[in-house]
Design an enzyme around this catalytic site. Structure first.
Site, PDB file in Angstrom:
ATOM      1  N   ILE A 130       0.853  -1.199   0.000  1.00  0.00           N
ATOM      2  CA  ILE A 130       0.000   0.000   0.000  1.00  0.00           C
ATOM      3  C   ILE A 130       0.888   1.248   0.000  1.00  0.00           C
ATOM      4  CG2 ILE A 130      -1.884   1.226   1.159  1.00  0.00           C
ATOM      5  CD1 ILE A 130      -2.445  -1.298   2.782  1.00  0.00           C
ATOM      6  N   ASP A 195       5.553  -5.992  15.381  1.00  0.00           N
ATOM      7  CA  ASP A 195       5.693  -5.537  13.994  1.00  0.00           C
ATOM      8  C   ASP A 195       4.714  -4.382  13.711  1.00  0.00           C
ATOM      9  OD1 ASP A 195       6.636  -6.139  11.084  1.00  0.00           O
ATOM     10  OD2 ASP A 195       4.451  -6.135  10.967  1.00  0.00           O
ATOM     11  N   LYS A 199       5.515  -0.351  12.883  1.00  0.00           N
ATOM     12  CA  LYS A 199       4.933   0.375  11.740  1.00  0.00           C
ATOM     13  C   LYS A 199       4.199   1.640  12.199  1.00  0.00           C
ATOM     14  CE  LYS A 199       4.563  -3.792   8.944  1.00  0.00           C
ATOM     15  NZ  LYS A 199       3.767  -5.017   8.753  1.00  0.00           N
TER      16      LYS A 199
HETATM   17  N1  HSE Z   1       5.210  -9.881   8.811  1.00  0.00           N
HETATM   18  C1  HSE Z   1       4.705  -8.682   8.240  1.00  0.00           C
HETATM   19  C2  HSE Z   1       3.206  -8.766   8.167  1.00  0.00           C
HETATM   20  C3  HSE Z   1       5.273  -8.481   6.873  1.00  0.00           C
HETATM   21  O1  HSE Z   1       2.670  -9.876   8.283  1.00  0.00           O
HETATM   22  O2  HSE Z   1       2.542  -7.745   8.029  1.00  0.00           O
HETATM   23  C4  HSE Z   1       4.864  -7.177   6.232  1.00  0.00           C
HETATM   24  O3  HSE Z   1       5.449  -6.095   6.888  1.00  0.00           O
END
Ligand code: HSE
Ligand code: NDP
Length: 395
Positions: A130, A195, A199
Site C-alpha cells: 500500500i 511488527d 509500523k
Molecule cells: N510480517 C509482516 C506482516 C510483513 O505480516 O505484516 C509485512 O510487513
C-alpha cells in the site's frame, strides 16, 4: 541504464528481482531503465538462474561505481544497518522493506543519505504494497493529520480471519502464514504486536517529524484471543482485528491492541493478508488505504517504486523523514473508548452495573458485556474492583 543491487534473496528480495525483470520495459517507457546487476545473499543458489548474479561479499557491490541503488530486503538491524550505512556513505541510495531498521535507525540513515546526496526510502516498511508513506509525504502534504487507525500486520489479520471464518487453530494458521511468506523470521514479532507497533511508530515519526520508539508504545498481541472471544464477537456483530493507532490531538498517543470492530467500520471487512488504514486529517477528513500488507510481489512492488524514484531524481533527496529528536508519547490510557469484558456468570450483574454495560450476552459459564464510554485509566480502576473477570478487549 541504472544498475541495481538487492541485499537478501528471500521472499521480498526475490520479488524485487522478479518485478524489475518482468516490468523493466514498462518502467523504461516511463523514463527509468533499470537492471539488477547483483544479489547479495549468504547462500549461492547454485543451479538457480539467479546464481550468476549472486555475490556473497558486500564489498563487491559497494565498490562497483555502476551501482546507483540498493534494495535492502535482508531484515534485521545489524548487518542490514552496517551495509545500508556504507552504501549511503558512498552516495548509493537505499530502498528498504525493513521496518525494524527504519524504526531503529531511520533518522540517522536519512541524515547520512542527505549528507551524501542520495536517499533512504522505506515505502515497503509499512503496509506492504500500500503506498502509505508516499501518500503521507506527498498527497497529504497540505493536511494536518490527527489520527491514524488501522490494520498494519498481514500475518495477524490472516490468522484472525481464518480463526473467525473457519474456526482454525492458531498454530495451524500461523504455519500457513509462514509458508505463504507473510510472517517475520521470528513470528513472535507478528503475533505479539511488535511488527504493527514498529509500523505505527514509523508513521508517528513521519507525521510528527520526531523519532518515535516502538518500546514507548503500549502493545498487546493476539496470542490471548480464543474461540470464545470470536463467539461473543459474532453475537455483537463484530470482528476482532489487531489495531495500531496513533492520535495526534493534544500530544501524541499510540497503542497497539486487539479490538472488536463493529460491522459498520470499513476495517471490519479487511480480511486475510490485507491491511486497511484510516487516516483522519483536517481538510480531507477521513481517507482509507487498503491493499496487500505482506507477501512477495506486493511488497517488492513498493521497493521497486522507491528505486524508480531514486533513479528518476538522481542526486536529489526524495521523500520527507524525521529528526533524531525523540517523540515523547502522552499516556494512551487518557483516551476514551468502550471495552468488551468477559465475566463469570456469578459476578456478571455486579460487573455490568459498575461498568455501565446495558446489554449482556450470557454463555454457559460467562457473560460478555460492553462498557459505557470511559478513559482507559477509569476503566482499569473499575476493573480492579471487580471479581470474576476473565478478560477484556478494547472496542
Ligand atoms: N510480517 C509482516 C506482516 C510483513 O505480516 O505484516 C509485512 O510487513
Ligand atoms: P527472508 O528471510 O525471506 O529473506 C531475507 C534474505 O536475506 C534471506 O535469503 C537471508 O538469507 C538473507 N540474509 C540475511 N542476512 C544476510 C546477510 N548478512 N548477508 C546476506 N544475506 C542475508 O525475509 P523477507 O524477504 O520475508 O523479509 C525481508 C525484510 O522485509 C524484513 O525486514 C521483513 O520484515 C520485511 N518485509 C517482509 C514482508 C513479507 O511479506 N515477507 C513484507 C514487508 C516487509 P538466509 O535465509 O540464509 O538467512
Amino acid at each position: 541504464m541504472a544498475e541495481i543491487a538487492v541485499f537478501g534473496y528471500g521472499t521480498v528480495g526475490s520479488g524485487v528481482v522478479e518485478v524489475i525483470d518482468r516490468n523493466a520495459e514498462l518502467m523504461k517507457s516511463r523514463g527509468v531503465d533499470m537492471h539488477v546487476k547483483y544479489v547479495l545473499d549468504i547462500r549461492d543458489f547454485s543451479g538457480d538462474p539467479i546464481s550468476s548474479r549472486i555475490v556473497n561479499d558486500v564489498d563487491v557491490i559497494l565498490n562497483d561505481p555502476e551501482i546507483s541503488v540498493v534494495c535492502e530486503t535482508m531484515g534485521g538491524a545489524t548487518f542490514a544497518y552496517e551495509y545500508s550505512r556504507k552504501a549511503l556513505e558512498k552516495g548509493i541510495s537505499v530502498c528498504t522493506s525493513n521496518k525494524e531498521l527504519v524504526e531503529a535507525k531511520g533518522a540517522e540513515l536519512m541524515k547520512t543519505a542527505r549528507e551524501h546526496g542520495c536517499s533512504y526510502m522505506f515505502e515497503a516498511s509499512v503496509g506492504g504494497g500500500i503506498p502509505l508513506i508516499r501518500t503521507i509525504n506527498d498527497a497529504l502534504t497540505a493536511e494536518r493529520i490527527d489520527r491514524i487507525y488501522g490494520i498494519l500486520n498481514g500475518t495477524t489479520n490472516y490468522i484472525l480471519t481464518k480463526m473467525d471464518e473457519c474456526g482454525a487453530g492458531f498454530d495451524e494458521v500461523l504455519k500457513e502464514a509462514q509458508e505463504l511468506g507473510y510472517a517475520e523470521k521470528d513470528p513472535t514479532a507478528d503475533v505479539e504486536g511488535h511488527d504493527a507497533c514498529r509500523k505505527i511508530a514509523i508513521l508517528a515519526s513521519l507525521v510528527s517529524g520526531k523519532c518515535a520508539e516502538w518500546k514507548d508504545i503500549d502493545t498487546e498481541g493476539i496470542t490471548n484471543i480464543d474461540t470464545e472471544d470470536f463467539r461473543f464477537a459474532k453475537e455483537l456483530g463484530c470482528s476482532i482485528k489487531l489495531i495500531a493507532m496513533c492520535d495526534f490531538n493534544d500530544g501524541c498517543r499510540a497503542i497497539v491492541s486487539p479490538r472488536m470492530i463493529t460491522a459498520d467500520s470499513p476495517l471490519n471487512s479487511v480480511k486475510g493478508v490485507f491491511n486497511g488504514v484510516l487516516i483522519h486529517s483536517d481538510m480531507l477528513d477521513d481517507s482509507m488505504y487498503y491493499g496487500r500488507g505482506a507477501g512477495k510481489l506486493a511488497t517488492a512492488s513498493a521497493v521497486v517504486a522507491d528505486a524508480f524514484e531514486c533513479v528518476r531524481f538522481d542526486g536529489k533527496e526524495v521523500g520527507r523523514g524525521w529528526s533524531e529528536e525523540k517523540l515523547v508519547f502522552a499516556d494512551a490510557d487518557d483516551m476514551k473508548g468502550r471495552f468488551f469484558v468477559r465475566v463469570d456468570n456469578a459476578n456478571a450483574d455486579a460487573a455490568a452495573a459498575a461498568l455501565g454495560a446495558s446489554d449482556k450476552i450470557k454463555h454457559e459459564n460467562e457473560t460478555g458485556m460492553v462498557s459505557a464510554e470511559m478513559n482507559g485509566k477509569e476503566f482499569k480502576k473499575k476493573l480492579s474492583g471487580l471479581s470474576g473477570v476473565v478478560k477484556f478487549i478494547r472496542f
